[in-house]
Design a protein around this motif. Structure first.
Motif, PDB file in Angstrom:
ATOM      1  N   GLU A  57      -7.382  57.525 -59.444  1.00  0.00           N
ATOM      2  CA  GLU A  57      -7.081  58.880 -59.891  1.00  0.00           C
ATOM      3  C   GLU A  57      -8.389  59.560 -60.266  1.00  0.00           C
ATOM      4  OE1 GLU A  57      -4.358  58.744 -63.102  1.00  0.00           O
ATOM      5  OE2 GLU A  57      -2.647  58.148 -61.876  1.00  0.00           O
ATOM      6  N   ALA A  58      -8.684  60.658 -59.605  1.00  0.00           N
ATOM      7  CA  ALA A  58      -9.934  61.373 -59.872  1.00  0.00           C
ATOM      8  C   ALA A  58      -9.709  62.387 -60.980  1.00  0.00           C
ATOM      9  CB  ALA A  58     -10.424  62.062 -58.600  1.00  0.00           C
ATOM     10  N   ASP A  59      -9.546  61.879 -62.191  1.00  0.00           N
ATOM     11  CA  ASP A  59      -9.390  62.737 -63.365  1.00  0.00           C
ATOM     12  C   ASP A  59      -9.906  61.976 -64.574  1.00  0.00           C
ATOM     13  OD1 ASP A  59      -7.415  60.837 -63.850  1.00  0.00           O
ATOM     14  OD2 ASP A  59      -5.749  62.196 -63.464  1.00  0.00           O
ATOM     15  N   LYS A  60      -9.735  62.549 -65.748  1.00  0.00           N
ATOM     16  CA  LYS A  60     -10.275  61.919 -66.957  1.00  0.00           C
ATOM     17  C   LYS A  60      -9.669  60.548 -67.191  1.00  0.00           C
ATOM     18  CE  LYS A  60      -9.131  63.248 -71.256  1.00  0.00           C
ATOM     19  NZ  LYS A  60      -8.023  63.881 -70.556  1.00  0.00           N
ATOM     20  N   ASN A  61      -8.368  60.414 -66.944  1.00  0.00           N
ATOM     21  CA  ASN A  61      -7.721  59.128 -67.155  1.00  0.00           C
ATOM     22  C   ASN A  61      -8.298  58.066 -66.225  1.00  0.00           C
ATOM     23  OD1 ASN A  61      -5.647  57.647 -68.594  1.00  0.00           O
ATOM     24  ND2 ASN A  61      -4.546  57.532 -66.654  1.00  0.00           N
ATOM     25  N   GLY A  62      -8.526  58.432 -64.961  1.00  0.00           N
ATOM     26  CA  GLY A  62      -9.133  57.497 -64.016  1.00  0.00           C
ATOM     27  C   GLY A  62     -10.534  57.118 -64.431  1.00  0.00           C
ATOM     28  N   ALA A  63     -11.285  58.092 -64.958  1.00  0.00           N
ATOM     29  CA  ALA A  63     -12.644  57.806 -65.422  1.00  0.00           C
ATOM     30  C   ALA A  63     -12.623  56.835 -66.593  1.00  0.00           C
ATOM     31  CB  ALA A  63     -13.334  59.110 -65.832  1.00  0.00           C
ATOM     32  N   LEU A  64     -11.694  57.033 -67.519  1.00  0.00           N
ATOM     33  CA  LEU A  64     -11.604  56.142 -68.683  1.00  0.00           C
ATOM     34  C   LEU A  64     -11.197  54.730 -68.266  1.00  0.00           C
ATOM     35  CD1 LEU A  64      -9.852  58.507 -71.263  1.00  0.00           C
ATOM     36  CD2 LEU A  64     -12.287  57.943 -71.091  1.00  0.00           C
ATOM     37  N   GLU A  65     -10.298  54.622 -67.305  1.00  0.00           N
ATOM     38  CA  GLU A  65      -9.908  53.297 -66.818  1.00  0.00           C
ATOM     39  C   GLU A  65     -11.091  52.593 -66.157  1.00  0.00           C
ATOM     40  OE1 GLU A  65      -6.612  54.061 -64.280  1.00  0.00           O
ATOM     41  OE2 GLU A  65      -5.154  54.165 -65.918  1.00  0.00           O
ATOM     42  N   ALA A  69     -12.758  49.011 -67.583  1.00  0.00           N
ATOM     43  CA  ALA A  69     -12.796  47.813 -66.744  1.00  0.00           C
ATOM     44  C   ALA A  69     -14.174  47.163 -66.700  1.00  0.00           C
ATOM     45  CB  ALA A  69     -12.345  48.155 -65.328  1.00  0.00           C
ATOM     46  N   ARG A  70     -15.186  47.835 -67.241  1.00  0.00           N
ATOM     47  CA  ARG A  70     -16.546  47.312 -67.201  1.00  0.00           C
ATOM     48  C   ARG A  70     -16.835  46.461 -68.442  1.00  0.00           C
ATOM     49  NH1 ARG A  70     -15.598  48.892 -62.931  1.00  0.00           N
ATOM     50  NH2 ARG A  70     -16.817  50.219 -61.532  1.00  0.00           N
ATOM     51  N   PRO A  71     -17.793  45.523 -68.343  1.00  0.00           N
ATOM     52  CA  PRO A  71     -18.191  44.760 -69.539  1.00  0.00           C
ATOM     53  C   PRO A  71     -18.665  45.702 -70.637  1.00  0.00           C
ATOM     54  CG  PRO A  71     -19.080  43.755 -67.546  1.00  0.00           C
ATOM     55  CD  PRO A  71     -18.500  45.064 -67.121  1.00  0.00           C
ATOM     56  N   GLY A  72     -18.188  45.475 -71.837  1.00  0.00           N
ATOM     57  CA  GLY A  72     -18.536  46.364 -72.940  1.00  0.00           C
ATOM     58  C   GLY A  72     -17.832  47.701 -72.868  1.00  0.00           C
ATOM     59  N   GLY A  73     -16.754  47.766 -72.075  1.00  0.00           N
ATOM     60  CA  GLY A  73     -16.060  49.030 -71.867  1.00  0.00           C
ATOM     61  C   GLY A  73     -15.498  49.633 -73.131  1.00  0.00           C
TER      62      GLY A  73
END
Length: 282
Positions: A57-65, A69-73
């Motif tokens: 999803e190319a929106d804020k929610n997709g960016a937050l996900e 998902a990254r180390p130290g997220g």
């Protein structure tokens, strides 16, 4: 009455001192950098969609996900919460003391800063809710839900139309200001070398034009939903971006616009470095 006036004066002085503190300025710049991160991620996700990966999803929610998902997220998400809180406080300071620009104390400028402060407050709370595990629906679902609820109210259809036309006007204004390069007035360009200024200028022209195009298009869909009395025609950021792939240029139109949002994210990092944030200076 004198006591009330004295207390009010002391409160304003305290607020002015807080808004003028170097730590407050750093918080404002942290907020700008946080906004840059969000736009970089949204643009990158939209590029993936244009290249055939339609799952993100190319929106804020997709960016937050993506961040989560990254180390130290989780730590990074909390930094985004702090950053957007800083953006909101900075805009509220501008509404109280004026923008550090010629004519920055005009009522229209202050009202614009107040509106942006409210917007960033809502964004900050949404990110906080995400961090706390409450999740969030997609921008498309949120847009359709808000439109449907608004249309159920007396005069709600006209409100939706006004918001849609407002977004269109704001988007066009962004494109015009990018072409006229008036955004440079908000930067301490005297601190840049000639080569750096050239790079920042073109990042701003391309990035701000792309952002204006995207949000102006979202406004068109919202206005169309009001005119047709169909909330389903409203689209959030993700849905708006995907519509570019349905143009005659196909997915490459989406990729081009998405890269423009990536450029805007890069430009926002330049704002974090050179933006005039000293709201109380004279």
């Amino acid at each position: 009455m004198a006591t009330v006036g004295t207390a009010d004066g002391e409160a304003r002085r305290a607020g002015r001192q807080a808004a003028g503190h170097p730590l407050f300025h750093r918080l404002s710049r942290t907020g700008l950098a946080s906004k840059g991160v969000i736009y970089l991620l949204i643009g990158a996700l939209a590029v993936q969609i244009g290249l055939g990966d339609g799952g993100a999803e190319a929106d804020k929610n997709g960016a937050l996900e993506t961040v989560a998902a990254r180390p130290g997220g989780t730590f990074l998400l909390w930094l985004l919460v702090v950053g957007f809180a800083g953006l909101a406080l900075w805009r509220y300071a501008e509404s109280a003391y004026g923008q550090p620009l010629p004519g920055g104390r005009k009522a229209t400028k202050r009202l614009a800063s107040l509106a942006r402060g409210v917007f960033y407050t809502v964004a900050c709370l949404a990110i906080l809710a995400f961090v706390l595990g409450r999740g969030a629906s997609s921008s498309d679902d949120q847009s359709k839900e808000w439109t449907a609820r608004a249309m159920e109210q007396p005069g709600g259809r006209w409100l939706v139309l006004a918001v849609g036309l407002g977004l269109v006007g704001w988007g066009v204004g962004n494109i015009v200001n990018a072409a006229r390069r008036t955004f440079l007035d908000k930067l301490d360009t005297w601190r840049m070398s000639p080569r750096t200024r050239t790079v920042v200028t073109w990042l701003g022209v391309v990035g701000r034009s792309a952002r204006g195009l995207v949000f102006g298009t979202a406004g068109i869909f919202l206005a169309h939903a009001a005119v047709t009395f169909d909330p389903g025609k409203a689209k959030g950021l993700d849905g708006t971006l995907r519509e570019f792939a349905r143009t005659p240029a196909g997915p490459w139109a989406l990729v081009a616009v998405a890269l423009g949002l990536v450029v805007f994210g890069a430009y926002t990092f330049c704002e974090a470095r050179w933006r005039k944030v000293e709201t109380t200076r004279r």
